[in-house]
Design a protein around this motif. Structure first.
Motif, PDB file in Angstrom:
ATOM      1  N   GLY A   1      41.502  24.389  44.752  1.00 19.16           N
ATOM      2  CA  GLY A   1      41.240  24.913  43.627  1.00 19.16           C
ATOM      3  C   GLY A   1      40.943  26.442  43.958  1.00 19.16           C
ATOM      4  N   ALA A   2      39.657  26.662  44.848  1.00 21.65           N
ATOM      5  CA  ALA A   2      39.171  27.810  44.923  1.00 21.65           C
ATOM      6  C   ALA A   2      40.501  29.049  45.456  1.00 21.65           C
ATOM      7  CB  ALA A   2      38.290  27.899  46.076  1.00 21.65           C
ATOM      8  N   ALA A   3      41.046  28.254  46.409  1.00 20.47           N
ATOM      9  CA  ALA A   3      41.858  29.256  46.881  1.00 20.47           C
ATOM     10  C   ALA A   3      42.919  29.835  45.570  1.00 20.47           C
ATOM     11  CB  ALA A   3      43.033  28.648  48.274  1.00 20.47           C
ATOM     12  N   VAL A   4      43.671  27.939  44.981  1.00 23.68           N
ATOM     13  CA  VAL A   4      44.340  28.558  43.300  1.00 23.68           C
ATOM     14  C   VAL A   4      43.937  30.098  43.471  1.00 23.68           C
ATOM     15  CG1 VAL A   4      45.796  27.824  41.700  1.00 23.68           C
ATOM     16  CG2 VAL A   4      45.401  26.714  44.179  1.00 23.68           C
ATOM     17  N   THR A   5      42.524  30.343  42.540  1.00 23.71           N
ATOM     18  CA  THR A   5      42.137  31.211  41.774  1.00 23.71           C
ATOM     19  C   THR A   5      42.306  32.468  42.820  1.00 23.71           C
ATOM     20  OG1 THR A   5      40.521  29.756  40.834  1.00 23.71           O
ATOM     21  CG2 THR A   5      39.514  31.858  40.824  1.00 23.71           C
ATOM     22  N   ILE A   6      41.963  32.407  44.205  1.00 17.97           N
ATOM     23  CA  ILE A   6      41.550  33.728  45.155  1.00 17.97           C
ATOM     24  C   ILE A   6      43.535  34.156  44.347  1.00 17.97           C
ATOM     25  CG2 ILE A   6      41.394  34.683  46.254  1.00 17.97           C
ATOM     26  CD1 ILE A   6      39.151  32.675  47.422  1.00 17.97           C
ATOM     27  N   ALA A   7      44.203  33.620  45.227  1.00 13.52           N
ATOM     28  CA  ALA A   7      45.588  33.957  44.987  1.00 13.52           C
ATOM     29  C   ALA A   7      46.284  34.113  43.614  1.00 13.52           C
ATOM     30  CB  ALA A   7      46.496  32.675  45.464  1.00 13.52           C
ATOM     31  N   VAL A   8      45.988  33.289  42.486  1.00 14.17           N
ATOM     32  CA  VAL A   8      46.502  34.059  41.233  1.00 14.17           C
ATOM     33  C   VAL A   8      46.060  34.494  40.865  1.00 14.17           C
ATOM     34  CG1 VAL A   8      47.856  33.032  38.777  1.00 14.17           C
ATOM     35  CG2 VAL A   8      46.986  31.545  40.342  1.00 14.17           C
ATOM     36  N   LEU A   9      44.763  35.190  40.570  1.00 10.96           N
ATOM     37  CA  LEU A   9      44.281  36.007  40.038  1.00 10.96           C
ATOM     38  C   LEU A   9      44.451  37.862  40.526  1.00 10.96           C
ATOM     39  CD1 LEU A   9      40.601  34.867  39.355  1.00 10.96           C
ATOM     40  CD2 LEU A   9      42.052  35.594  37.350  1.00 10.96           C
ATOM     41  N   SER A  10      44.129  37.329  42.331  1.00 13.98           N
ATOM     42  CA  SER A  10      44.429  38.682  42.915  1.00 13.98           C
ATOM     43  C   SER A  10      46.039  39.344  42.339  1.00 13.98           C
ATOM     44  CB  SER A  10      43.869  38.704  44.559  1.00 13.98           C
ATOM     45  OG  SER A  10      42.684  37.701  44.768  1.00 13.98           O
ATOM     46  N   LEU A  11      46.889  37.915  42.928  1.00 13.17           N
ATOM     47  CA  LEU A  11      48.226  38.274  42.654  1.00 13.17           C
ATOM     48  C   LEU A  11      48.607  39.170  41.156  1.00 13.17           C
ATOM     49  CD1 LEU A  11      50.534  36.184  44.681  1.00 13.17           C
ATOM     50  CD2 LEU A  11      50.281  39.230  44.481  1.00 13.17           C
ATOM     51  N   SER A  12      47.614  38.615  40.063  1.00 14.63           N
ATOM     52  CA  SER A  12      47.969  39.340  38.878  1.00 14.63           C
ATOM     53  C   SER A  12      47.660  40.233  38.842  1.00 14.63           C
ATOM     54  CB  SER A  12      46.727  38.806  37.177  1.00 14.63           C
ATOM     55  OG  SER A  12      47.404  37.033  37.407  1.00 14.63           O
ATOM     56  N   ALA A  13      46.448  41.466  39.542  1.00 17.44           N
ATOM     57  CA  ALA A  13      45.977  42.278  39.619  1.00 17.44           C
ATOM     58  C   ALA A  13      47.196  43.438  40.248  1.00 17.44           C
ATOM     59  CB  ALA A  13      44.782  42.285  40.596  1.00 17.44           C
ATOM     60  N   VAL A  14      47.777  42.924  41.555  1.00 15.83           N
ATOM     61  CA  VAL A  14      48.826  43.143  42.277  1.00 15.83           C
ATOM     62  C   VAL A  14      50.194  44.140  41.260  1.00 15.83           C
ATOM     63  CG1 VAL A  14      50.335  42.909  43.737  1.00 15.83           C
ATOM     64  CG2 VAL A  14      48.428  42.612  44.432  1.00 15.83           C
ATOM     65  N   TYR A  15      50.409  43.005  40.572  1.00 14.98           N
ATOM     66  CA  TYR A  15      51.765  42.849  39.438  1.00 14.98           C
ATOM     67  C   TYR A  15      51.169  43.934  38.564  1.00 14.98           C
ATOM     68  CZ  TYR A  15      54.641  41.689  35.500  1.00 14.98           C
ATOM     69  OH  TYR A  15      55.779  41.693  34.669  1.00 14.98           O
ATOM     70  N   THR A  16      49.636  44.055  37.821  1.00 13.89           N
ATOM     71  CA  THR A  16      49.309  44.668  36.835  1.00 13.89           C
ATOM     72  C   THR A  16      49.888  46.009  37.325  1.00 13.89           C
ATOM     73  OG1 THR A  16      48.033  43.421  35.893  1.00 13.89           O
ATOM     74  CG2 THR A  16      47.755  45.569  35.335  1.00 13.89           C
ATOM     75  N   LEU A  17      49.267  46.495  38.435  1.00 13.80           N
ATOM     76  CA  LEU A  17      49.083  47.692  39.331  1.00 13.80           C
ATOM     77  C   LEU A  17      50.462  48.174  39.751  1.00 13.80           C
ATOM     78  CD1 LEU A  17      46.148  47.833  41.338  1.00 13.80           C
ATOM     79  CD2 LEU A  17      46.248  48.471  39.363  1.00 13.80           C
TER      80      LEU A  17
ATOM     81  N   LEU B   1      35.355  32.671  42.582  1.00 14.55           N
ATOM     82  CA  LEU B   1      35.298  34.462  42.186  1.00 14.55           C
ATOM     83  C   LEU B   1      34.763  35.262  42.893  1.00 14.55           C
ATOM     84  CD1 LEU B   1      35.190  33.971  38.402  1.00 14.55           C
ATOM     85  CD2 LEU B   1      36.851  33.325  39.645  1.00 14.55           C
ATOM     86  N   MET B   2      33.839  35.372  43.487  1.00 15.92           N
ATOM     87  CA  MET B   2      33.456  36.961  44.586  1.00 15.92           C
ATOM     88  C   MET B   2      34.150  36.724  46.019  1.00 15.92           C
ATOM     89  SD  MET B   2      30.913  37.108  42.490  1.00 15.92           S
ATOM     90  CE  MET B   2      29.558  37.945  43.503  1.00 15.92           C
ATOM     91  N   LEU B   3      35.104  36.409  46.147  1.00  9.19           N
ATOM     92  CA  LEU B   3      36.486  35.868  47.123  1.00  9.19           C
ATOM     93  C   LEU B   3      37.002  37.011  46.609  1.00  9.19           C
ATOM     94  CD1 LEU B   3      35.123  35.044  49.951  1.00  9.19           C
ATOM     95  CD2 LEU B   3      34.002  33.848  48.479  1.00  9.19           C
ATOM     96  N   ILE B   4      37.662  37.008  45.681  1.00  6.85           N
ATOM     97  CA  ILE B   4      38.841  37.752  44.664  1.00  6.85           C
ATOM     98  C   ILE B   4      38.492  38.965  45.302  1.00  6.85           C
ATOM     99  CG2 ILE B   4      39.968  38.901  42.748  1.00  6.85           C
ATOM    100  CD1 ILE B   4      39.046  36.410  41.340  1.00  6.85           C
ATOM    101  N   PRO B   5      37.733  40.051  45.717  1.00  3.43           N
ATOM    102  CA  PRO B   5      38.117  41.000  46.108  1.00  3.43           C
ATOM    103  C   PRO B   5      38.282  41.653  47.306  1.00  3.43           C
ATOM    104  CG  PRO B   5      35.631  41.174  45.113  1.00  3.43           C
ATOM    105  CD  PRO B   5      36.750  39.987  45.111  1.00  3.43           C
TER     106      PRO B   5
END
Length: 410
Positions: free
Chosen positions: A306-322, A353-357
């Motif tokens: 679940g944590a891996a899903v959270t990290i990947a999805v939120l990171s790629l959301s930032a990538v897509y936004t930029l 969430l703290m691993l997203i950076p």
């Protein structure tokens, strides 16, 4: 009087407090968005709370990653129970496949976020995988103190792994020091997270004031992608893994784990707190006690699909936004980093969430932008973190059960 109010707040339900912060922030932002001058001024003050919250996250995250990953390697005792090696392999494979699934789903359902000051991040984005790998190598050999000070999460991860391996066979006294430091940092993180309702109130109010409810709509889509991916992992990926190992219909066992582990974990939001529940379930399933007495506590810290899903999805959301282009090799590298980061995720609510950076740094996304993504994660964390914990905890029992049953048959 103030002490009494503070104690009641501390003892209160964090989920309810965050919901209150979201609702109040949305109301204030909506009034400010309509042009009310008093509400606009109040929103500006509330925005300070959001900035302070993001700043606190940015300050504690680098130290947290270093301490948790290094301490995890130093302190883990993997045991010699029959089948333990196979359980660990399943934990790692399951976490990686969950991360890979999250990357694929993010490509199919790209989600844009409302982020501030993104122009610098867009210009600094890497152009191809060669640039990413070159930056990766340079970041790995960065001075550890400089890596922590500048938020170089790749360097932090490299030094944390190296430190953990180098001290793997240190004395018990040294291990106790690592354990104490890890617990101290975790307490600091818990304190910051307890302030989340105030920070989220400020972040939601300023977002709604500037964009209306469009921002919250984006959060709803993001939550849909996250929860949908986690359900896919639970009912498809885990089922395939279980079938390959056992050659039997996996769904009766999966449904048992969902009913008797996932539901409890959903409300506790803590894999560690759900360990006794999982232990009782393993006993009920008549599994090998020598195996599950080790695999369940271990799974609560390293089996983090679940944590891996959270990290990947939120990171790629930032990538897509930029507007950053992500090729196949970039995506594969992100899947690996997200899986590694997930295994070192903090056991506290919102710890992943703290691993997203760490993942965002692969694409040249600054710490400031990454921490805005972390803050968005806390906004949707009321549901996301509960589902994440439910997936993590129920999978601990599932993988332990299929290995234990196979060992019995042999």
């Amino acid at each position: 009087m103030i002490r009494h109010i503070a104690q009641r707040y501390k003892d209160g339900n964090l989920i309810i407090q965050i919901l209150v912060g979201i609702v109040l922030g949305g109301i204030l932002g909506f009034i400010a968005h309509s042009g009310n001058s008093f509400a606009v001024n109040l929103t500006d003050l509330a925005a300070i709370l959001g900035s302070l919250f993001v700043g606190a996250l940015k300050a504690v995250a680098p130290v947290l990653v270093f301490v948790l990953v290094s301490a995890s390697i130093v302190l883990k005792e993997f045991g010699r129970a029959n089948g333990m090696k196979n359980v660990i392999i399943l934990y790692l494979i399951g976490t990686f496949l969950a991360s890979l699934a999250a990357v694929c789903v993010s490509f199919i359902f790209p989600t844009a976020l409302v982020l501030q000051n993104t122009s610098v991040a867009m210009s600094a984005a890497p152009s191809n995988i060669a640039v990413v790998l070159k930056d990766l190598v340079y970041k790995i050999v960065d001075n550890p103190l400089n890596a922590i000070a500048t938020g170089n999460y790749i360097g932090i991860l490299a030094w944390a792994i190296a430190t953990g391996l180098a001290l793997r066979h240190c004395s018990n006294k040294t291990k106790k020091v690592f354990k104490d430091i890890s617990e101290a940092i975790t307490r600091i993180v818990k304190f910051v997270i307890r302030l989340a309702p105030f920070g989220i109130f400020g972040l939601v109010s300023i977002s709604v004031a500037q964009t209306g409810f469009a921002a919250l709509g984006g959060y709803a889509k993001l939550l849909f992608v996250l929860v949908g991916t986690m359900l896919f992992v639970a009912f498809v990926i885990n089922a395939i893994i279980a079938f390959i190992v056992t050659r039997k219909n996996p769904y009766p066992l999966i449904m048992t784990c969902i009913k008797e582990s996932a539901i409890t974990a959903f409300f506790t939001r803590s894999s560690a707190a759900n360990i006794p529940v999982n232990m009782n379930l393993c006993k009920k399933l008549e599994l090998n006690e020598d195996l599950y007495s080790i695999s369940i506590p271990l799974g609560a810290t390293i089996n983090m699909a679940g944590a891996a899903v959270t990290i990947a999805v939120l990171s790629l959301s930032a990538v897509y936004t930029l507007g950053i282009e992500v090729g196949f090799w970039n995506a594969l590298l992100l899947s690996i980093i997200a899986a590694i980061g997930a295994c070192g995720a903090s056991g506290v609510a919102g710890g992943s969430l703290m691993l997203i950076p760490l993942a965002c740094s692969l694409f040249g996304i600054s710490n400031d932008i990454a921490m805005q993504v972390v803050a968005i994660g806390f906004i949707i964390g009321v549901i996301q973190d509960s589902v994440e914990t439910a997936l993590n905890s129920s999978t601990d029992v599932l993988f332990t059960a299929i290995v234990s049953n196979n060992t019995k048959e042999v």
